[in-house]
Design a protein around this motif. Sequence first.
Motif, mmCIF file in Angstrom:
data_model
loop_
_atom_site.group_PDB
_atom_site.id
_atom_site.type_symbol
_atom_site.label_atom_id
_atom_site.label_comp_id
_atom_site.label_asym_id
_atom_site.label_seq_id
_atom_site.Cartn_x
_atom_site.Cartn_y
_atom_site.Cartn_z
ATOM 1 N N GLU A 57 2.240 4.287 -8.019
ATOM 2 C CA GLU A 57 3.244 3.770 -6.984
ATOM 3 C C GLU A 57 4.879 3.858 -7.272
ATOM 4 O O GLU A 57 5.205 2.809 -8.188
ATOM 5 C CB GLU A 57 3.343 3.903 -5.977
ATOM 6 C CG GLU A 57 2.973 2.329 -5.904
ATOM 7 C CD GLU A 57 2.516 1.250 -4.998
ATOM 8 O OE1 GLU A 57 1.239 0.918 -5.224
ATOM 9 O OE2 GLU A 57 3.547 0.934 -3.834
ATOM 10 N N HIS B 292 3.172 6.250 1.037
ATOM 11 C CA HIS B 292 2.376 5.724 0.591
ATOM 12 C C HIS B 292 2.276 4.433 2.720
ATOM 13 O O HIS B 292 4.072 3.788 2.676
ATOM 14 C CB HIS B 292 2.047 4.655 -0.441
ATOM 15 C CG HIS B 292 1.385 3.082 -0.145
ATOM 16 N ND1 HIS B 292 0.753 3.126 0.443
ATOM 17 C CD2 HIS B 292 2.981 2.587 -0.731
ATOM 18 C CE1 HIS B 292 0.985 1.601 -0.151
ATOM 19 N NE2 HIS B 292 1.927 1.360 -0.796
ATOM 20 N N HIS C 171 -5.541 -0.944 -4.974
ATOM 21 C CA HIS C 171 -5.627 -1.693 -6.031
ATOM 22 C C HIS C 171 -6.452 -2.349 -7.063
ATOM 23 O O HIS C 171 -6.606 -3.124 -6.388
ATOM 24 C CB HIS C 171 -3.976 -2.563 -5.991
ATOM 25 C CG HIS C 171 -3.111 -1.659 -6.038
ATOM 26 N ND1 HIS C 171 -2.165 -1.075 -6.657
ATOM 27 C CD2 HIS C 171 -2.094 -1.662 -4.338
ATOM 28 C CE1 HIS C 171 -1.178 -0.592 -5.427
ATOM 29 N NE2 HIS C 171 -1.223 -1.127 -4.552
ATOM 30 N N ASP D 229 -4.434 -0.133 0.727
ATOM 31 C CA ASP D 229 -3.491 -1.304 -0.493
ATOM 32 C C ASP D 229 -4.215 -1.953 -0.298
ATOM 33 O O ASP D 229 -3.842 -3.265 -0.618
ATOM 34 C CB ASP D 229 -2.425 -1.051 0.764
ATOM 35 C CG ASP D 229 -1.042 -2.088 -0.494
ATOM 36 O OD1 ASP D 229 -0.933 -0.752 -1.494
ATOM 37 O OD2 ASP D 229 -0.653 -2.564 0.068
HETATM 38 ZN ZN LIG Z 1 -0.029 -0.014 -3.512
#
Ligand SMILES: [Zn+2]
Length: 251
Positions: A86, A149, A7, A199
């Motif tokens: 997501e 994920h 992100h 992540d």
């Molecule tokens: Zn994420």
Amino acid sequence: MTDTHAHLDFLEEAELEDAKAHFPELRAILTLGVDPTRWERTLALAQENVYAAVGLHPTSAHLLSPEVEEALRYYACHPRVRAVGESGLDYYWTPETKPAQLKALEFQATLAEELGLPLVLHVRSKDGQAEEDLAAWLLAHRPKRVVLHAFGGHPALEAAGLEVGAYFSFAGPLTYKKNQALREAAQRLPLHKLLVETDTPFLPPEPHRGKRNLPHHVRHTLNRLAEVRGVALEEMESITDQNAETCFRWT
Ligand SMILES: [Zn+2]
């Protein structure tokens, strides 16, 4: 190496500069914009070896409306977008929005299918109920290309993921001392379904625990995955790069 889940829009300016200095070390990075306020910025970040995903995180699922659906469809058609998500189920932060989460999940699964894109799934709960529900959802809906994920090793989700041919993406927790069960899962899953991710800025691997995560730290998770599988780092790098290419079709 490839970071299949970051992100970048959560990074401060100085952190982003630091991250960017290392982008050439990576084959590709997927940055995910998780709510309508982040899609524009996420697409602006998708340059060179950075690709984008747009979606509605389960903790933002209550925002779904006809207007948001239309906007998501519009952004998902952008040429730099390689996945929808997501999406998924989160009963840890937002158990009260379960029906909205399921609705947003259905919408995003349908959109991904229409556009021929993979669907990236998040799951979290205190007692494994979200994992059980997501496993049942996967078996009922059988999405064509799907990524679990930050896979956490839940047995029902592992079985359902295998059944539908999901990709299993490993993040920093694979390197944590206590996570032996997760490493055992990483050991038995098919090599051609393994992915690695950071992540960013969350879930930092050892030895970066307690700090903010950055895409090039994926090397530590990759290294641990190579050890777990008993293959050389270069071989695991080439396997996971190829898997990411097959899943996300960068080129
Ligand atoms: Zn994420």
